[in-house]
Design an enzyme around this catalytic site. Structure first.
Site, PDB file in Angstrom:
ATOM      1  N   LYS A  67       0.876  -1.156   0.065  1.00 31.53           N
ATOM      2  CA  LYS A  67       0.133  -0.030   0.042  1.00 31.53           C
ATOM      3  C   LYS A  67       0.913   1.185  -0.096  1.00 31.53           C
ATOM      4  CE  LYS A  67      -4.118   2.012   2.439  1.00 31.53           C
ATOM      5  NZ  LYS A  67      -5.038   1.926   3.554  1.00 31.53           N
ATOM      6  N   SER A 142      -9.805   2.292   2.454  1.00 32.68           N
ATOM      7  CA  SER A 142      -8.835   3.089   1.509  1.00 32.68           C
ATOM      8  C   SER A 142      -8.044   2.098   0.728  1.00 32.68           C
ATOM      9  CB  SER A 142      -8.097   4.132   2.455  1.00 32.68           C
ATOM     10  OG  SER A 142      -7.391   3.289   3.378  1.00 32.68           O
ATOM     11  N   SER A 166     -10.310  -0.052   6.670  1.00 36.07           N
ATOM     12  CA  SER A 166      -9.646   0.060   5.327  1.00 36.07           C
ATOM     13  C   SER A 166      -8.863  -1.237   5.046  1.00 36.07           C
ATOM     14  CB  SER A 166      -8.531   1.287   5.170  1.00 36.07           C
ATOM     15  OG  SER A 166      -9.132   2.313   5.170  1.00 36.07           O
TER      16      SER A 166
END
Ligand code: GLN
Length: 479
Positions: A67, A142, A166
């Protein structure tokens, strides 16, 4: 997960992953950076070491996706925000260091809502990631890019962060497993901070076994992150020895705000658990109705503080429209943050301001304590709790992005787990009639992360084998 050895080279694994990544990048827009050169170089080094008979680690040559809010010198770390563009980190996150020490190879950085603010990956400066099952729908957020990278089998695992859902929500929107560990289990050193009292590092994978391996590798106290807990992961937890589990169901979540497909997935799972001999315990948890409001006060307050360091002076993007320092700050922050980032900075400063602190922040902190107590009481009555992750399956791109409250409401069943610092595991739970992924979450008491994974592995095994008995050997019996 497939590791490199004398027959399967790390270079071939990485090449295959990169090829897939490039192909799906065109359709799904998963990555903010592809690590073509470095990844192959590292893979070749691993192959050399394998040839020499060296031990290259438990993740030898395994390609993974990172990420883009984890710091490492490979590629810019942007957190999908304009204000961090051009920033290459001189430091490496502890989690990244631990994974790479075991031979894992980062093939790309994945897209997210800028600074992890969002539930759809649409708040990214680089544009949205598309859902793995339906190109017209959101990936979730997210950590949307990470979830899609695993769901499309580009990589067998990806890192994520979970401040309010997330990891769990995008895992659910894409039909894979996602673990948000107990607060303080995996070091956050070198991870772009969002809400420091709930931020957690975790992972996406296709199986609970893979998640367990990743946790064994990355969990543990880190002198560089003072919020990490003393090592506990994988140590015996007698409380969970009985194969018959008591599973709590939160009655307060069973309402019309939750899509029928999700209520049905939950009801089906409950029947499945009952049929296997597990006991279902109904829980009344009235304080959970305050969770969303408390979260959207506490987290923005922390966001406002954490994002104050982005000033255009020290790193990343700097606006060139200014001729004095004050304008430099203002223009950089105005041009560099997305509107959702600004909304949170303003909300956060408002709820902390002297006239409103008692009415908002203090009240939210008290509600948080009520929620923590309610969960602690619940875990006196049951081993784990099973709930939906989100009220809806993946929604359409553009459907909620201009309506912040509608977007926030998507988090109503995930945020309480963060406020209470509990581990939450998203598990796949079938599909809607239209082929969209469904998922549920298993929540456990603090430090029950390995037990949650083990239970999920047993459930998965049972759904193929249909029996509850002896699973002592799951995870090699070394819990
Ligand atoms: N969707 C939640 C939010 O926007 C959670 C985000 C996260 O966990 N990073 O705050």
């Amino acid at each position: 997960m497939k590791t490199a050895n004398k027959e399967i080279t790390a270079v071939s694994l990485v090449q295959a992953a990169l090829e897939k990544a490039h192909k799906f990048q065109e359709t799904h827009h998963i990555f903010t950076f592809l690590n073509d050169v470095e990844a192959i170089k590292k893979a070749a080094e691993i192959d050399e070491r394998i040839k020499k008979g060296e031990n290259v680690g438990r993740l030898a040559g395994v390609p993974y996706a990172l990420k883009d809010n984890f710091l490492s010198p490979e590629g810019e770390t942007t957190a999908s925000a304009h204000i961090l563009q051009g920033f290459t980190s001189p430091v490496t996150a502890t989690a990244v260091e631990k994974l790479e020490k075991e031979g894992a190879i980062m093939i790309g950085r994945t897209n997210l809502d800028a600074f992890a603010h969002g539930s759809s990956t649409e708040n990214s400066y680089f544009g949205p990631t598309k859902n793995s099952k339906d190109l017209e729908r959101v990936a979730g957020g997210s950590s949307g890019g990470s979830a899609v990278a695993v769901a499309l089998d580009i990589v067998s695992f990806a890192t994520g962060t979970d401040t309010g859902g997330s990891i769990r929500q995008p895992a659910t929107f894409n039909g894979i497993y996602g673990l948000k560990p107990t607060y303080g289990t995996v070091s956050r050193y070198g991870v772009v901070a969002m809400g420091s009292s709930t931020d957690c590092v975790g992972f996406f994978a296709q199986t609970p076994e893979d998640l367990n391996l990743l946790m064994e590798i990355t969990a543990g106290q880190d002198p560089k992150d003072m919020t990490t807990l003393p090592d506990f992961y994988g140590k015996d937890n007698e409380k969970f020895n009985d194969p018959i589990k008591k599973i709590g169901i939160i009655k307060d979540f069973d309402n019309d705000a939750v899509a029928p497909s999700i209520r049905k997935a939950l009801a089906d799972k409950v029947e499945e658990l009952k049929a296997k001999g597990h006991e279902i315990v109904e829980l009344n948890m009235p304080a959970l109705k305050y969770a969303l409001a408390a979260y959207y006060i506490i987290v923005p307050a922390e966001v406002a503080s954490n994002l104050s360091r982005h000033d255009g002076v020290r790193y990343g993007f700097r606006s060139d429209k200014s001729d004095n320092l004050n304008d430099l700050y203002e223009n950089t922050r105005n041009e560099g943050f997305m509107s959702e980032n600004k909304r949170r900075i303003m909300t956060g400063n408002f709820v902390l301001s002297s006239g409103f602190y008692d009415a908002y922040y203090l009240k939210a902190a008290k509600a948080r304590t009520m929620i923590i107590n309610e969960y602690d009481d619940a875990f006196e009555k049951c081993d784990f709790i099973l709930t939906p992750v989100s009220p809806n399956p993946a929604f359409k791109l553009g459907e909620k992005v201009d309506d912040p409250v509608a977007m926030y409401l998507e988090d109503m069943m995930s945020v309480s787990v963060n406020l209470a610092g509990l581990p939450g595991l998203a598990i796949p739970a079938g599909e809607t009639e239209d082929g969209l992924s469904l998922g549920l979450q298993l929540v456990g008491p603090r430090r029950s992360d390995a037990d949650l994974l083990k239970f999920a592995a047993e459930m998965d095994k049972d759904s193929h084998a249909g029996s509850i008995d002896s699973h002592a050997d799951i995870f090699g019996g070394k819990d």
